[in-house]
Design a protein around this motif. Structure first.
Motif, PDB file in Angstrom:
ATOM      1  N   GLY A  45       3.162  -5.895  -9.661  1.00 54.35           N
ATOM      2  CA  GLY A  45       3.424  -6.533  -8.379  1.00 54.35           C
ATOM      3  C   GLY A  45       4.329  -7.744  -8.473  1.00 54.35           C
ATOM      4  N   LEU A  46       4.356  -8.512  -7.377  1.00 53.97           N
ATOM      5  CA  LEU A  46       5.227  -9.671  -7.207  1.00 53.97           C
ATOM      6  C   LEU A  46       4.377 -10.909  -6.979  1.00 53.97           C
ATOM      7  N   ILE A  77       1.153 -16.697  -4.459  1.00 60.52           N
ATOM      8  CA  ILE A  77       0.511 -15.545  -3.833  1.00 60.52           C
ATOM      9  C   ILE A  77       1.046 -14.298  -4.530  1.00 60.52           C
ATOM     10  N   THR A  78       0.134 -13.380  -4.847  1.00 56.38           N
ATOM     11  CA  THR A  78       0.527 -12.161  -5.543  1.00 56.38           C
ATOM     12  C   THR A  78       0.333 -10.957  -4.635  1.00 56.38           C
ATOM     13  N   PHE A  79       1.377 -10.149  -4.560  1.00 52.55           N
ATOM     14  CA  PHE A  79       1.338  -8.902  -3.816  1.00 52.55           C
ATOM     15  C   PHE A  79       1.319  -7.781  -4.845  1.00 52.55           C
ATOM     16  N   GLY A  80       0.324  -6.929  -4.791  1.00 50.94           N
ATOM     17  CA  GLY A  80       0.236  -5.811  -5.733  1.00 50.94           C
ATOM     18  C   GLY A  80       1.346  -4.808  -5.489  1.00 50.94           C
ATOM     19  N   SER A  81       1.509  -3.897  -6.422  1.00 53.01           N
ATOM     20  CA  SER A  81       2.543  -2.881  -6.259  1.00 53.01           C
ATOM     21  C   SER A  81       2.186  -1.978  -5.082  1.00 53.01           C
ATOM     22  N   ALA A  82       3.207  -1.393  -4.495  1.00 58.60           N
ATOM     23  CA  ALA A  82       3.014  -0.526  -3.321  1.00 58.60           C
ATOM     24  C   ALA A  82       2.204   0.708  -3.692  1.00 58.60           C
ATOM     25  N   VAL A  83       1.299   1.065  -2.796  1.00 58.81           N
ATOM     26  CA  VAL A  83       0.567   2.316  -2.908  1.00 58.81           C
ATOM     27  C   VAL A  83       1.224   3.244  -1.894  1.00 58.81           C
ATOM     28  N   ILE A  84       1.767   4.331  -2.373  1.00 59.56           N
ATOM     29  CA  ILE A  84       2.541   5.235  -1.524  1.00 59.56           C
ATOM     30  C   ILE A  84       1.788   6.556  -1.398  1.00 59.56           C
ATOM     31  N   SER A  85       1.667   7.032  -0.148  1.00 57.55           N
ATOM     32  CA  SER A  85       1.002   8.321   0.062  1.00 57.55           C
ATOM     33  C   SER A  85       1.717   9.093   1.167  1.00 57.55           C
ATOM     34  N   SER A 105      20.078  -7.629  -8.088  1.00 53.07           N
ATOM     35  CA  SER A 105      18.795  -7.141  -7.591  1.00 53.07           C
ATOM     36  C   SER A 105      18.041  -6.425  -8.711  1.00 53.07           C
ATOM     37  N   LEU A 106      16.744  -6.325  -8.531  1.00 57.06           N
ATOM     38  CA  LEU A 106      15.888  -5.651  -9.493  1.00 57.06           C
ATOM     39  C   LEU A 106      15.497  -4.297  -8.930  1.00 57.06           C
ATOM     40  N   SER A 107      15.691  -3.246  -9.709  1.00 61.69           N
ATOM     41  CA  SER A 107      15.292  -1.898  -9.310  1.00 61.69           C
ATOM     42  C   SER A 107      14.188  -1.418 -10.235  1.00 61.69           C
ATOM     43  N   LEU A 108      13.102  -0.935  -9.641  1.00 68.09           N
ATOM     44  CA  LEU A 108      11.983  -0.395 -10.399  1.00 68.09           C
ATOM     45  C   LEU A 108      11.834   1.078 -10.044  1.00 68.09           C
ATOM     46  N   ALA A 109      11.975   1.951 -11.027  1.00 66.98           N
ATOM     47  CA  ALA A 109      11.773   3.383 -10.807  1.00 66.98           C
ATOM     48  C   ALA A 109      10.269   3.627 -10.804  1.00 66.98           C
ATOM     49  N   ARG A 110       9.747   4.023  -9.648  1.00 64.89           N
ATOM     50  CA  ARG A 110       8.305   4.251  -9.466  1.00 64.89           C
ATOM     51  C   ARG A 110       8.083   5.710  -9.088  1.00 64.89           C
ATOM     52  N   GLY A 111       8.065   6.581 -10.075  1.00 62.82           N
ATOM     53  CA  GLY A 111       7.850   8.000  -9.792  1.00 62.82           C
ATOM     54  C   GLY A 111       8.934   8.543  -8.872  1.00 62.82           C
ATOM     55  N   GLU A 112       8.544   8.969  -7.670  1.00 61.15           N
ATOM     56  CA  GLU A 112       9.470   9.595  -6.724  1.00 61.15           C
ATOM     57  C   GLU A 112      10.294   8.586  -5.921  1.00 61.15           C
ATOM     58  N   VAL A 113      10.052   7.325  -6.105  1.00 61.95           N
ATOM     59  CA  VAL A 113      10.713   6.311  -5.288  1.00 61.95           C
ATOM     60  C   VAL A 113      11.288   5.206  -6.167  1.00 61.95           C
ATOM     61  N   LYS A 114      12.379   4.612  -5.688  1.00 63.90           N
ATOM     62  CA  LYS A 114      12.952   3.445  -6.363  1.00 63.90           C
ATOM     63  C   LYS A 114      12.693   2.235  -5.478  1.00 63.90           C
ATOM     64  N   GLU A 115      12.035   1.238  -6.023  1.00 64.21           N
ATOM     65  CA  GLU A 115      11.784  -0.017  -5.313  1.00 64.21           C
ATOM     66  C   GLU A 115      12.895  -0.991  -5.698  1.00 64.21           C
ATOM     67  N   GLN A 116      13.431  -1.703  -4.730  1.00 62.36           N
ATOM     68  CA  GLN A 116      14.500  -2.666  -4.999  1.00 62.36           C
ATOM     69  C   GLN A 116      14.106  -4.016  -4.409  1.00 62.36           C
ATOM     70  N   LEU A 117      14.275  -5.067  -5.198  1.00 59.74           N
ATOM     71  CA  LEU A 117      14.020  -6.443  -4.762  1.00 59.74           C
ATOM     72  C   LEU A 117      15.327  -7.207  -4.843  1.00 59.74           C
ATOM     73  N   LEU A 118      15.735  -7.794  -3.716  1.00 65.58           N
ATOM     74  CA  LEU A 118      17.007  -8.504  -3.616  1.00 65.58           C
ATOM     75  C   LEU A 118      16.749  -9.910  -3.112  1.00 65.58           C
ATOM     76  N   ASN A 119      17.291 -10.902  -3.795  1.00 67.77           N
ATOM     77  CA  ASN A 119      17.076 -12.308  -3.447  1.00 67.77           C
ATOM     78  C   ASN A 119      18.259 -12.885  -2.691  1.00 67.77           C
ATOM     79  N   SER A 120      17.970 -13.862  -1.832  1.00 64.20           N
ATOM     80  CA  SER A 120      19.020 -14.585  -1.117  1.00 64.20           C
ATOM     81  C   SER A 120      18.470 -15.941  -0.693  1.00 64.20           C
TER      82      SER A 120
END
Length: 142
Positions: A45-46, A77-85, A105-120
Motif C-alpha cells: 500500500g501507500l 495515514i496508510t492506504f492498503g493495496s486495492a482489492v479488485i473484484s 510515475s510509479l507503475s505496479l504490475a498487479r496481476g491483470e491490472v497496472k496501478e500507476q501513482l503520479l505526483n504533482s
C-alpha cells in the motif's frame, strides 16, 4: 524531435520538476515527496505523511536541523493495496514488479491490472489500467 531523444531540445524547468516529483526505489518500496507531503509505497500500500511549515526559516539559521525544526509533521495515514473484484470474485492483485517511468510515475504490475501513482503539486494521483477486459462478469469493484 522528441524532448526525450538524446541531443534533442528539452525544457530544463520540466526536467527539474519531473525529477523533484519522481519516485525513487528505497529498500522494499519507493519514496516520493514535496514540500507539503511525503509518500512511501510498498506492495502492501501507500503511506502518506503531511508536512506543514510553521514559519519561514530564520535569517542566518545555523544549520539545516534548525530549519527542519520549523516543520510540523502530521500523522501518517496508510492506504492498503486495492482489492479488485468482478462480479464478487476477487481478481489477482499481487504485485509482480514495480518500475519508475520516464515521467517519474510509479507503475505496479498487479496481476491483470497496472496501478500507476503520479505526483504533482496537488498531491498523488492514482490510476488503474487494464490491458484487456477483466475476466468474469458483473460489476468491477476497486
Amino acid at each position: 524531435m522528441s524532448p526525450d531523444v538524446p541531443g534533442g531540445p528539452f525544457a530544463l524547468g520540466e526536467v527539474i520538476r519531473r525529477t523533484h516529483f519522481s519516485y525513487r526505489e528505497q529498500g522494499d518500496g519507493w519514496t516520493a515527496g514535496h514540500g507539503t507531503w511525503s509518500a512511501r509505497v510498498t506492495p502492501g500500500g501507500l503511506t502518506f505523511t503531511p508536512h506543514h511549515a510553521l514559519a519561514a526559516p530564520e535569517r542566518g539559521a545555523r544549520s539545516q536541523q534548525q530549519a527542519s525544526q520549523r516543520v510540523l509533521t502530521g500523522a501518517p495515514i496508510t492506504f492498503g493495496s486495492a482489492v479488485i473484484s468482478r462480479g464478487g470474485a476477487p481478481l489477482d492483485s499481487t504485485v509482480e514488479r514495480g518500475s519508475v517511468s520516464q515521467d517519474g510515475s510509479l507503475s505496479l504490475a498487479r496481476g491483470e491490472v497496472k496501478e500507476q501513482l503520479l505526483n504533482s503539486e496537488d498531491g498523488i494521483e492514482q490510476r488503474w489500467h487494464f490491458g484487456r477486459e477483466p475476466r468474469g462478469q458483473g460489476a468491477l469493484v476497486l
